[in-house]
Design an enzyme around this catalytic site. Structure first.
Site, PDB file in Angstrom:
ATOM      1  N   GLY A 113       0.832  -1.198   0.000  1.00  7.06           N
ATOM      2  CA  GLY A 113       0.000   0.000   0.000  1.00  7.06           C
ATOM      3  C   GLY A 113       0.866   1.247   0.000  1.00  7.06           C
ATOM      4  O   GLY A 113       1.989   1.246  -0.503  1.00  7.06           O
ATOM      5  N   CYS A 114       0.355   2.293   0.589  1.00  2.45           N
ATOM      6  CA  CYS A 114       1.056   3.575   0.625  1.00  2.45           C
ATOM      7  C   CYS A 114       2.402   3.443   1.326  1.00  2.45           C
ATOM      8  O   CYS A 114       2.474   2.950   2.449  1.00  2.45           O
ATOM      9  CB  CYS A 114       0.193   4.605   1.347  1.00  2.45           C
ATOM     10  N   PHE A 115       3.454   3.890   0.666  1.00  8.69           N
ATOM     11  CA  PHE A 115       4.787   3.724   1.267  1.00  8.69           C
ATOM     12  C   PHE A 115       4.993   4.583   2.502  1.00  8.69           C
ATOM     13  O   PHE A 115       5.836   4.291   3.331  1.00  8.69           O
ATOM     14  CB  PHE A 115       5.921   3.888   0.273  1.00  8.69           C
ATOM     15  N   TRP A 116       4.242   5.653   2.687  1.00  7.53           N
ATOM     16  CA  TRP A 116       4.398   6.497   3.882  1.00  7.53           C
ATOM     17  C   TRP A 116       4.111   5.693   5.149  1.00  7.53           C
ATOM     18  O   TRP A 116       4.785   5.856   6.159  1.00  7.53           O
ATOM     19  CB  TRP A 116       3.477   7.699   3.837  1.00  7.53           C
ATOM     20  N   CYS A 117       3.088   4.837   5.120  1.00  9.46           N
ATOM     21  CA  CYS A 117       2.722   4.033   6.293  1.00  9.46           C
ATOM     22  C   CYS A 117       3.810   3.014   6.626  1.00  9.46           C
ATOM     23  O   CYS A 117       4.241   2.906   7.771  1.00  9.46           O
ATOM     24  CB  CYS A 117       1.418   3.280   6.043  1.00  9.46           C
TER      25      CYS A 117
END
Length: 179
Positions: free
Chosen positions: A11-15
């Site tokens: 999913g989102c790499f920030w998480c």
């Protein structure tokens, strides 16, 4: 210090990056792109969904403190590996679940842990996490690195990243770096 790298898409790499950067034994985690056909892709190109890249996190870790299996267990706790090409409201092949292995040992361990997850029936649906060699990794733009830490006021971060990170820190409290 014995260093190893893992490249993971969930999913989102920030998480994923925020979580791994808080784990004892992780030297650094970077946001990036892998699995596509375009050299040095931009975030905008990857978001269009036609480069074949996934948003990934490259994790460099000290194997004296953290095993590759530990890294995979954390990875599987951070996302839903049964959602094909999505995580929550983030939809598209760039948000797929994937393990980009660096050597045969990593490939074998990834296959083994997925088989164990399936055998334990942790999820009601089958795991769709792809396992493929990391043959092209591109580090994301500088503004994506430590994004959550640098942008705590961002609405997406407040609604998605912060709750996910809080849940992660509660579950893995014993594996976190001491500030």
């Amino acid at each position: 210090m014995a260093l190893e790298q893992a490249t993971l898409a969930g999913g989102c790499f920030w998480c994923i990056e925020s979580a791994f950067n808080s784990v004892e034994g992780v030297v650094k985690a970077w946001s990036g792109y892998a699995g596509g056909h375009l050299d040095n892709p931009s975030y905008e190109a990857v978001c269009k969904g036609d480069t074949g890249h996934a948003e990934v996190v490259r994790v460099e870790f000290d194997t004296d403190k953290l095993s590759y299996r530990d890294v995979l267990e954390i990875f599987f706790a951070l996302h839903n590996p049964t959602q094909l090409n999505r995580q929550g409201n983030d939809v598209g092949t760039q948000y797929r679940s994937a393990i980009f292995y660096h050597d045969d040992s990593q490939k074998h361990q990834a296959e083994q842990i997925i088989a164990e997850i399936e055998d334990m029936e942790i999820w009601p649906d089958p795991v769709v996490t792809q396992i493929e060699a990391v043959d092209n990794y591109w580090q994301a733009e500088d503004y994506h690195q430590d994004y959550f830490k640098q942008n705590p006021q961002n609405q997406y971060c407040n609604m998605v990243v912060a709750p996910k990170l809080a849940k992660f820190k509660q579950k893995f409290a014993s594996k976190l770096k001491q500030n």
